[in-house]
Design an enzyme around this catalytic site. Structure first.
Site, PDB file in Angstrom:
ATOM      1  N   ARG A 210      21.626   0.409 -12.845  1.00 23.59           N
ATOM      2  CA  ARG A 210      20.645  -0.055 -11.862  1.00 23.59           C
ATOM      3  C   ARG A 210      21.037   0.239 -10.421  1.00 23.59           C
ATOM      4  NH1 ARG A 210      16.789  -3.937 -13.419  1.00 23.59           N
ATOM      5  NH2 ARG A 210      16.677  -4.183 -15.664  1.00 23.59           N
TER       6      ARG A 210
ATOM      7  N   GLU B 131       6.615  -4.144  -7.315  1.00 23.40           N
ATOM      8  CA  GLU B 131       7.388  -5.384  -7.496  1.00 23.40           C
ATOM      9  C   GLU B 131       7.757  -5.942  -6.112  1.00 23.40           C
ATOM     10  OE1 GLU B 131      10.804  -4.546  -9.931  1.00 23.40           O
ATOM     11  OE2 GLU B 131       9.617  -3.579 -11.504  1.00 23.40           O
TER      12      GLU B 131
ATOM     13  N   HIS C  25       9.983  -2.374  -5.259  1.00 22.36           N
ATOM     14  CA  HIS C  25      10.168  -1.253  -6.172  1.00 22.36           C
ATOM     15  C   HIS C  25       8.801  -0.740  -6.609  1.00 22.36           C
ATOM     16  CE1 HIS C  25      14.376  -2.877  -7.596  1.00 22.36           C
ATOM     17  NE2 HIS C  25      14.270  -2.769  -6.283  1.00 22.36           N
TER      18      HIS C  25
ATOM     19  N   ASP D 108     -15.341  -0.698  16.612  1.00 20.02           N
ATOM     20  CA  ASP D 108     -14.627   0.006  17.680  1.00 20.02           C
ATOM     21  C   ASP D 108     -13.234   0.379  17.188  1.00 20.02           C
ATOM     22  OD1 ASP D 108     -13.365   0.898  19.909  1.00 20.02           O
ATOM     23  OD2 ASP D 108     -13.534  -0.973  21.054  1.00 20.02           O
TER      24      ASP D 108
ATOM     25  N   GLU E  27       9.760 -13.185  -6.124  1.00 13.37           N
ATOM     26  CA  GLU E  27       9.147 -11.920  -6.524  1.00 13.37           C
ATOM     27  C   GLU E  27       7.985 -12.231  -7.454  1.00 13.37           C
ATOM     28  OE1 GLU E  27      10.196  -8.291  -9.521  1.00 13.37           O
ATOM     29  OE2 GLU E  27      11.698  -8.660  -7.978  1.00 13.37           O
TER      30      GLU E  27
ATOM     31  N   GLU F 250      14.056 -15.049  -6.687  1.00 13.40           N
ATOM     32  CA  GLU F 250      14.949 -13.900  -6.606  1.00 13.40           C
ATOM     33  C   GLU F 250      16.385 -14.356  -6.329  1.00 13.40           C
ATOM     34  OE1 GLU F 250      15.864 -10.928  -6.961  1.00 13.40           O
ATOM     35  OE2 GLU F 250      14.054 -10.182  -7.918  1.00 13.40           O
TER      36      GLU F 250
ATOM     37  N   GLU G 183      11.109   4.467 -11.750  1.00 18.68           N
ATOM     38  CA  GLU G 183      11.125   3.332 -10.820  1.00 18.68           C
ATOM     39  C   GLU G 183      11.887   3.722  -9.562  1.00 18.68           C
ATOM     40  OE1 GLU G 183      12.570  -1.366 -10.602  1.00 18.68           O
ATOM     41  OE2 GLU G 183      13.274  -0.089 -12.227  1.00 18.68           O
TER      42      GLU G 183
ATOM     43  N   GLU H 251       8.796  -8.383  -3.075  1.00 15.80           N
ATOM     44  CA  GLU H 251       9.586  -9.601  -2.861  1.00 15.80           C
ATOM     45  C   GLU H 251       9.287 -10.147  -1.472  1.00 15.80           C
ATOM     46  OE1 GLU H 251      13.436  -8.210  -5.542  1.00 15.80           O
ATOM     47  OE2 GLU H 251      13.413  -7.778  -3.399  1.00 15.80           O
TER      48      GLU H 251
ATOM     49  N   ARG I   2      13.494   2.553  -6.215  1.00 17.51           N
ATOM     50  CA  ARG I   2      14.009   1.235  -5.842  1.00 17.51           C
ATOM     51  C   ARG I   2      14.232   1.039  -4.344  1.00 17.51           C
ATOM     52  NH1 ARG I   2      18.773   0.633  -7.228  1.00 17.51           N
ATOM     53  NH2 ARG I   2      18.749  -1.637  -7.357  1.00 17.51           N
TER      54      ARG I   2
END
Length: 446
Positions: free
Chosen positions: A318, A134, A247, A55, A198, A191, A335, A136, A337
């Protein structure tokens, strides 16, 4: 997890050899919540013949009562036997696609939607879109009723001073369970924030990467409970410490290999990589609502806690939204982030892929790379470098999403309409609340 091309006979044999007694048929609703229909093994043939119904009217973002009958079509490559079992035999799970009564892929199924976008990718001349996530999460202690408290598992209270804290034992057990289930775990670590962990697992093609994220969440929560801990993927459960992200490392492939790599290109990136990056940057504000879909998501996307706030990219530092990790050759990747683990992985991956494909189709050239700390730049410097901000609330993110035809297409009309309606209601419910912070700030002052 490795991809398996199981046949119906393989499934029958494994079910018999492993004494499987129950089948857990998994699919995902609009919000990324895992749903499952559990049936006894006697229903296996019905499942293999695509004749098992459920359903759909009770599932968020699916259908109204009058059109509720839906079929579950199993993706046999996702067959897996859980390492934990009940007293009554083992449980196997298989991830399913949702089909309508007239045997068409249901447009409100996020997995079907990703399959559709992957077809667009193949029509554009590419073979695979690989994703390495990645994710967390936080581990909180539970109270006597099994409800999460706000006590983190490794805040250093007296009873946690064992040689290995509870969180490390729990994390190790999660890794071992994932490995038992065929995951290739690449890294597992504590982390930055207290109680935050992570676990990174090997990349997979987009569809199976999304499946893996869903399976991963299920395993993390199941194992944590065995340790008396509650695992949450809420992006920012506590103020003043880093939030949880997810990420996404992504790479696009064609017949000749990694489409992002060019030994002779600037930073050894191909022209296609730059166009794909241009598409990601162009649509970044619009896909934020999909990749950060909760009110709480925006408590993470603030300066000072390592989460991105600005739309920019870099090959070295970063702080920007998109980073180019240093690996080249087959491992060349971008990547992203900003994504957090409340995102529906099928919708988020479809959105970033459609954004990148738009960059390729329209040859969108990205702005120059920003190789200094954006947080130390003032407004004038950011403006001169063409750096914009990500949306700072769910409300603003939804406005950006609704103004972007490419991102609407990435969701398809059914999912888009349901998503916008549900998320506007969510923001309105939040907006009408009066918080403790407001009372502390204003009650006595005025």
């Amino acid at each position: 997890m490795p991809k398996h091309d199981y046949t119906k006979d393989d499934i029958r044999q494994m079910a018999k050899d492993e004494d499987v007694q129950f089948l857990r048929l998994m699919f995902t609703d609009l919000f990324g919540t895992i749903k499952n229909v559990e049936v006894p093994i006697s229903q296996l043939e019905k499942l293999l013949d695509n004749k098992l119904m459920f359903d759909g009217s009770s599932i968020d973002g699916f259908v109204r009562i009058e059109e509720s009958d839906m079929y579950l079509y199993p993706d046999l490559s996702t067959w897996m036997i859980f390492p934990w079992s009940s007293d009554r035999g083992k449980i196997a799970r298989v991830i399913c696609e949702v089909y309508t009564p007239d045997k068409k892929p249901f447009e409100g199924d996020p997995r079907n939607n990703l399959i559709r976008v992957l077809d667009d990718m193949r029509k554009a001349g590419f073979t695979d879109f690989n994703i390495g996530p990645e994710p967390e999460f936080f581990l909180f202690k539970m109270d006597d009723n099994g409800k999460p408290t706000m006590d983190l598992n490794d805040q250093g209270s007296y009873f946690d001073m064992a040689p290995m804290d509870l969180g490390e034992n729990c994390r190790r057990e999660i890794v071992l369970t994932l490995e038992d289930m065929g995951f290739d775990v690449e890294a597992a670590h504590h982390e930055v924030a207290p109680g935050q962990h992570e676990i990174d697992f090997k990349y997979a093609d987009a569809l199976h990467a999304a499946d893996n994220i869903q399976t991963f969440k299920l395993v993390v929560k199941t194992v944590a409970r065995k340790f008396g801990l509650y695992a949450t993927f809420m992006p920012k459960p506590l103020a003043g410490i880093n939030g949880s992200g997810m990420h996404l490392n992504m790479s696009l492939f064609h017949e000749k290999g990694n489409a992002f790599y060019d030994e002779k290109g600037e930073l050894q990136l191909s022209q296609d990589a730059y166009y794909f990056l241009g598409g990601l940057l162009k649509h970044a504000r619009s896909f934020t609502a999909i990749c950060n879909p909760t009110v709480n998501s925006y408590k993470r996307l603030v300066p000072g806690y390592e989460a991105p706030v600005y739309v920019a990219w870099s090959g070295s530092n970063r702080s920007p939204l998109i980073r180019v990790p240093s690996s080249r050759g087959l491992s060349t990747r971008l990547e992203l982030r900003s994504v957090d683990p409340t995102a529906n992985p099928y919708l988020a991956i479809a959105a970033v892929l459609e954004a990148g494909l738009d960059g390729l189709k329209n040859k969108i050239v990205p702005e120059k790379s920003v190789d200094r700390n954006i947080y130390r730049m003032d407004d004038k410097e950011r403006t001169e470098s063409h750096i914009t901000n990500l949306p700072d609330t769910l409300h603003n993110a939804l406005k950006d999403l609704s103004a972007d035809d490419v991102m609407r297409k990435a969701m398809g009309p059914h999912l888009y309409a349901s998503f916008i309606e549900a998320k506007n209601l969510e923001y309105d419910a939040y907006r009408t609340q009066v918080s403790k912070w407001e009372r502390d700030q204003y009650l006595e002052l005025y």
